[in-house]
Design a protein around this motif. Structure first.
Motif, PDB file in Angstrom:
ATOM      1  N   SER B  18     -11.539  25.399  -9.057  1.00 52.81           N
ATOM      2  CA  SER B  18     -11.128  24.083  -9.547  1.00 52.81           C
ATOM      3  C   SER B  18     -10.225  24.250 -10.765  1.00 52.81           C
ATOM      4  N   LEU B  19      -9.343  23.278 -10.930  1.00 51.56           N
ATOM      5  CA  LEU B  19      -8.334  23.358 -11.984  1.00 51.56           C
ATOM      6  C   LEU B  19      -8.416  22.134 -12.882  1.00 51.56           C
ATOM      7  N   GLU B  20      -8.309  22.383 -14.188  1.00 52.20           N
ATOM      8  CA  GLU B  20      -8.078  21.290 -15.122  1.00 52.20           C
ATOM      9  C   GLU B  20      -7.145  21.781 -16.202  1.00 52.20           C
ATOM     10  N   LEU B  21      -6.014  21.102 -16.343  1.00 47.54           N
ATOM     11  CA  LEU B  21      -5.036  21.418 -17.386  1.00 47.54           C
ATOM     12  C   LEU B  21      -5.025  20.281 -18.395  1.00 47.54           C
ATOM     13  N   GLY B  22      -5.179  20.639 -19.656  1.00 50.53           N
ATOM     14  CA  GLY B  22      -5.271  19.629 -20.690  1.00 50.53           C
ATOM     15  C   GLY B  22      -3.908  19.201 -21.216  1.00 50.53           C
ATOM     16  N   CYS B  23      -3.823  17.929 -21.600  1.00 49.80           N
ATOM     17  CA  CYS B  23      -2.606  17.384 -22.198  1.00 49.80           C
ATOM     18  C   CYS B  23      -3.012  16.304 -23.186  1.00 49.80           C
ATOM     19  N   ASN B  24      -2.558  16.436 -24.410  1.00 46.61           N
ATOM     20  CA  ASN B  24      -2.763  15.414 -25.424  1.00 46.61           C
ATOM     21  C   ASN B  24      -1.431  15.029 -26.035  1.00 46.61           C
ATOM     22  N   SER B  70      -8.513   6.505 -25.518  1.00 48.20           N
ATOM     23  CA  SER B  70      -9.192   6.768 -26.790  1.00 48.20           C
ATOM     24  C   SER B  70      -9.021   8.216 -27.243  1.00 48.20           C
ATOM     25  N   LYS B  71      -8.762   9.093 -26.305  1.00 48.77           N
ATOM     26  CA  LYS B  71      -8.580  10.512 -26.620  1.00 48.77           C
ATOM     27  C   LYS B  71      -7.108  10.917 -26.579  1.00 48.77           C
ATOM     28  N   PHE B  72      -6.208   9.993 -26.296  1.00 50.49           N
ATOM     29  CA  PHE B  72      -4.778  10.297 -26.171  1.00 50.49           C
ATOM     30  C   PHE B  72      -4.578  11.481 -25.212  1.00 50.49           C
ATOM     31  N   SER B  73      -5.303  11.438 -24.094  1.00 49.91           N
ATOM     32  CA  SER B  73      -5.243  12.574 -23.180  1.00 49.91           C
ATOM     33  C   SER B  73      -4.834  12.138 -21.770  1.00 49.91           C
ATOM     34  N   PHE B  74      -4.298  13.087 -21.055  1.00 48.44           N
ATOM     35  CA  PHE B  74      -3.860  12.862 -19.668  1.00 48.44           C
ATOM     36  C   PHE B  74      -4.006  14.198 -18.943  1.00 48.44           C
ATOM     37  N   ASN B  75      -5.242  14.572 -18.644  1.00 42.94           N
ATOM     38  CA  ASN B  75      -5.533  15.881 -18.061  1.00 42.94           C
ATOM     39  C   ASN B  75      -5.297  15.893 -16.558  1.00 42.94           C
ATOM     40  N   LEU B  76      -4.759  16.982 -16.097  1.00 45.56           N
ATOM     41  CA  LEU B  76      -4.451  17.175 -14.674  1.00 45.56           C
ATOM     42  C   LEU B  76      -5.577  17.947 -14.017  1.00 45.56           C
ATOM     43  N   ARG B  77      -5.964  17.531 -12.810  1.00 47.31           N
ATOM     44  CA  ARG B  77      -7.068  18.191 -12.109  1.00 47.31           C
ATOM     45  C   ARG B  77      -6.723  18.395 -10.636  1.00 47.31           C
ATOM     46  N   LYS B  78      -7.365  19.433 -10.083  1.00 48.77           N
ATOM     47  CA  LYS B  78      -7.325  19.652  -8.640  1.00 48.77           C
ATOM     48  C   LYS B  78      -8.623  20.350  -8.269  1.00 48.77           C
ATOM     49  N   PRO B  79      -9.361  19.840  -7.280  1.00 50.09           N
ATOM     50  CA  PRO B  79     -10.685  20.400  -6.987  1.00 50.09           C
ATOM     51  C   PRO B  79     -10.647  21.826  -6.440  1.00 50.09           C
ATOM     52  N   SER B  80      -9.601  22.149  -5.679  1.00 46.96           N
ATOM     53  CA  SER B  80      -9.553  23.463  -5.034  1.00 46.96           C
ATOM     54  C   SER B  80      -8.088  23.890  -4.941  1.00 46.96           C
ATOM     55  N   VAL B  81      -7.728  24.889  -5.737  1.00 47.55           N
ATOM     56  CA  VAL B  81      -6.312  25.291  -5.776  1.00 47.55           C
ATOM     57  C   VAL B  81      -5.980  26.252  -4.648  1.00 47.55           C
ATOM     58  N   GLN B  82      -4.682  26.278  -4.337  1.00 44.37           N
ATOM     59  CA  GLN B  82      -4.172  27.179  -3.314  1.00 44.37           C
ATOM     60  C   GLN B  82      -3.138  28.110  -3.932  1.00 44.37           C
TER      61      GLN B  82
END
Lengths: 115, 116
Positions: B18-24, B70-82
């Motif tokens: 799984s993937l999560e990339l943070g962005c603030n 409230s967190k000024f965030s926009f995190n990107l996610r993908k459950p299963s990367v290829q």
């Protein structure tokens, strides 16, 4: 639609030379932008235009000039190339200002090396 | 001036992880939020965008992002990367000024490598 096209794809310049990076879009978009991308960095805005005849500076305009004589074309001019201008240049366009029209569409980029 | 921070410059994952990339971002007003992807040798392509409404937005290729104001965030996610998700990912923010031509402010990017 070809979208946003840029020429050339790659160019090597000597210090002090000048060149024009071409950008054309066929989507009839009013807004056009020039960005540069340096290694390990995000894109930074150089210049933008809201329509033919109207241009304005972005974050890093020094050493560059632009013109917008038609809706389709937005060339970027480097007058006296410097090594600091070695970068990848991206042109982008966007339809308008209405909510939902803010998406920018990017060209393939021009890789410039100044030696 | 507004700024955009991406937390990870390099991420290496195995396929199916799984993937999560943070962005603030730092701007306090109304914003439009974007994630762009740049595959090797290609130009930037839009993955997804948020303008208003449901803070969970879905994009192409199974990606999604959540806007948390409230967190000024926009995190990107993908459950299963290829393996084909190997690329550079950029978070970008545009102030919404209701008529302005503001350009995008980009984060520095996250280089994602997916190992087979």
């Amino acid at each position: 639609n070809a979208g946003v096209t840029q020429t050339p794809k790659f160019r090597i310049l000597k210090i002090g030379q000048s060149m024009t990076l071409q950008c054309t879009q066929d989507m009839n978009h009013n807004y056009m932008y020039w960005y540069r991308q340096d290694p390990g960095m995000g894109l930074k805005l150089i210049y933008y235009s809201v329509g033919a005849g109207i241009t304005d500076k972005g974050e890093v305009p020094n050493g560059y000039n632009v013109s917008r004589s038609t809706t389709e074309d937005f060339p970027l001019r480097l007058e006296l190339a410097a090594p600091s201008q070695t970068s990848v240049y991206f042109c982008a366009s966007r339809a308008g200002v209405g909510r939902g029209e803010e998406t920018q569409y990017f060209g393939p980029g021009t890789r410039l090396l100044v030696l | 001036a507004q700024s955009v921070s991406q937390h990870n410059h390099h991420v290496i994952l195995s396929e199916a992880a799984s993937l999560e990339l943070g962005c603030n971002y730092s701007y306090g007003g109304t914003v439009n939020l974007f994630w762009y992807v740049q595959y090797p040798g290609q130009h930037l392509q839009l993955l997804l965008k948020y303008f208003s409404g449901d803070p969970l937005v879905k994009g192409i290729k199974g990606f999604e992002a959540e806007f948390i104001k409230s967190k000024f965030s926009f995190n990107l996610r993908k459950p299963s990367v290829q393996w084909s998700d190997t690329a550079e990912y950029f978070c970008a923010v545009m102030k919404y000024s209701g008529g302005g031509a503001d350009g995008l402010t980009f984060g520095k990017g996250t280089h994602l490598i997916i190992q087979p």
